[in-house]
Design a protein around this motif. Structure first.
Motif, mmCIF file in Angstrom:
data_model
loop_
_atom_site.group_PDB
_atom_site.id
_atom_site.type_symbol
_atom_site.label_atom_id
_atom_site.label_comp_id
_atom_site.label_asym_id
_atom_site.label_seq_id
_atom_site.Cartn_x
_atom_site.Cartn_y
_atom_site.Cartn_z
ATOM 1 N N TYR A 66 0.843 -1.193 0.000
ATOM 2 C CA TYR A 66 0.000 0.000 0.000
ATOM 3 C C TYR A 66 0.883 1.250 0.000
ATOM 4 O O TYR A 66 1.892 1.314 0.699
ATOM 5 C CB TYR A 66 -0.901 0.019 1.230
ATOM 6 N N LEU A 67 0.472 2.240 -0.777
ATOM 7 C CA LEU A 67 1.171 3.514 -0.827
ATOM 8 C C LEU A 67 0.346 4.595 -0.142
ATOM 9 O O LEU A 67 -0.888 4.539 -0.146
ATOM 10 C CB LEU A 67 1.441 3.934 -2.271
ATOM 11 N N SER A 68 1.036 5.580 0.405
ATOM 12 C CA SER A 68 0.380 6.785 0.896
ATOM 13 C C SER A 68 0.649 7.895 -0.107
ATOM 14 O O SER A 68 1.776 8.032 -0.607
ATOM 15 C CB SER A 68 0.921 7.180 2.277
ATOM 16 N N TYR A 69 -0.384 8.678 -0.391
ATOM 17 C CA TYR A 69 -0.298 9.716 -1.410
ATOM 18 C C TYR A 69 -0.417 11.099 -0.774
ATOM 19 O O TYR A 69 -1.071 11.269 0.252
ATOM 20 C CB TYR A 69 -1.412 9.548 -2.432
ATOM 21 N N LEU A 70 0.192 12.068 -1.418
ATOM 22 C CA LEU A 70 0.024 13.449 -0.990
ATOM 23 C C LEU A 70 -1.258 13.999 -1.592
ATOM 24 O O LEU A 70 -1.562 13.749 -2.751
ATOM 25 C CB LEU A 70 1.220 14.297 -1.439
ATOM 26 N N ALA A 71 -1.997 14.763 -0.807
ATOM 27 C CA ALA A 71 -3.252 15.358 -1.279
ATOM 28 C C ALA A 71 -3.343 16.794 -0.777
ATOM 29 O O ALA A 71 -2.959 17.089 0.360
ATOM 30 C CB ALA A 71 -4.454 14.553 -0.787
ATOM 31 N N ARG A 72 -3.821 17.684 -1.626
ATOM 32 C CA ARG A 72 -3.953 19.077 -1.228
ATOM 33 C C ARG A 72 -4.905 19.221 -0.040
ATOM 34 O O ARG A 72 -5.919 18.527 0.054
ATOM 35 C CB ARG A 72 -4.451 19.921 -2.398
ATOM 36 N N LYS A 73 -4.571 20.131 0.840
ATOM 37 C CA LYS A 73 -5.340 20.311 2.071
ATOM 38 C C LYS A 73 -6.818 20.577 1.814
ATOM 39 O O LYS A 73 -7.678 20.125 2.563
ATOM 40 C CB LYS A 73 -4.751 21.457 2.886
ATOM 41 N N ASN A 74 -7.120 21.311 0.732
ATOM 42 C CA ASN A 74 -8.531 21.667 0.504
ATOM 43 C C ASN A 74 -9.387 20.450 0.174
ATOM 44 O O ASN A 74 -10.610 20.473 0.346
ATOM 45 C CB ASN A 74 -8.639 22.718 -0.607
ATOM 46 N N LEU A 75 -8.753 19.338 -0.257
ATOM 47 C CA LEU A 75 -9.530 18.129 -0.533
ATOM 48 C C LEU A 75 -10.077 17.518 0.753
ATOM 49 O O LEU A 75 -11.107 16.844 0.737
ATOM 50 C CB LEU A 75 -8.665 17.099 -1.262
ATOM 51 N N SER A 96 2.612 23.638 -2.706
ATOM 52 C CA SER A 96 4.053 23.712 -2.912
ATOM 53 C C SER A 96 4.845 22.807 -1.973
ATOM 54 O O SER A 96 6.062 22.788 -2.011
ATOM 55 C CB SER A 96 4.529 25.157 -2.719
ATOM 56 N N MET A 97 4.170 22.053 -1.112
ATOM 57 C CA MET A 97 4.808 21.199 -0.123
ATOM 58 C C MET A 97 5.885 21.958 0.647
ATOM 59 O O MET A 97 7.089 21.718 0.513
ATOM 60 C CB MET A 97 5.409 19.934 -0.744
#
Length: 222
Positions: A66-75, A96-97
């Motif tokens: 399983y992978l963890s993904y980055l997601a924009r805060k507004n999601l 912009s991380m």
């Protein structure tokens, strides 16, 4: 966070995995190599070139964990979507991380997760592997886990940022520009970069991604 999603997250992840595998196999003749290069346990920082909106799914289909993904805060503020991405151990970051995003990735790695990052920062304009964002060096300097480079080829022709709808490459037909392949490279020891200057580090990681992209290009043309 745990090193894998909770029960609901695993069920959802597995459902998306197998439905996506079927779709991309028949629709884009997906090809994969280097499956065994992804460590089965412990923290892993996965770096991939970024060609298409398909890319997170492509890397997920080429990983045996399983992978963890980055997601924009507004999601995380969207009522219907937030529970789903939380169940998958998604990591909230600014676009912009910045410092908080880097710390969030480090926290996830500290809990044994495999985290996917696209160091180019955005989808490529022309299909090539673009220069890596300088901020990636701040993350690399602080990780103490394997770094796995992943190359994606064909996804740009399949659904680039300039296209409104994807272009299929059906299974059993000769390879086309939109046939997709993914190459997972051998893990890189982060100690390699501890005493390396930023530009040299970014150049080295860029070469690693270019090499995997080239391998994926060869694979998808077979």
């Amino acid at each position: 966070m745990a090193d894998r999603p909770n029960f609901v997250g695993r069920m959802w992840y597995d459902t998306v995995f197998w439905s996506s595998f079927t779709f991309f196999t028949f629709g884009f003749s997906i090809r994969r190599s280097g499956w065994k290069n992804m460590p089965l346990r412990g923290p892993v920082l996965v770096l991939a070139n970024h060609q298409s909106m398909f890319d997170p799914v492509m890397v997920g289909l080429s990983s045996r964990r399983y992978l963890s993904y980055l997601a924009r805060k507004n999601l995380f503020e969207q009522r219907g979507l937030a529970p789903i991405i939380r169940s998958l151990n998604a990591i909230p970051i600014d676009r912009s991380m910045g410092k908080d995003g880097i710390q969030a990735v480090l926290d996830a790695l500290g809990q044994g997760q495999a985290v996917l990052v696209f160091p180019e920062g955005e989808r490529t304009q022309d299909g090539s592997v673009e220069p890596l964002k300088a901020g990636v060096s701040l993350l690399i300097k602080r990780v103490n886990c394997p770094i796995v480079p992943v190359g994606i080829a064909g996804a740009f022709a399949a659904w680039s940022r300039h296209m409104k709808v994807p272009k299929l490459s059906p299974l059993m037909l000769p390879p086309e520009a939109s046939t997709i392949a993914i190459s997972v490279g051998e893990p890189i020891d982060p100690a390699r970069y501890q005493n390396m200057k930023r530009d040299a580090m970014l150049d080295d990681l860029h070469r690693a991604l270019v090499a995997q992209h080239a391998d994926a290009e060869r694979l998808r043309r077979k």
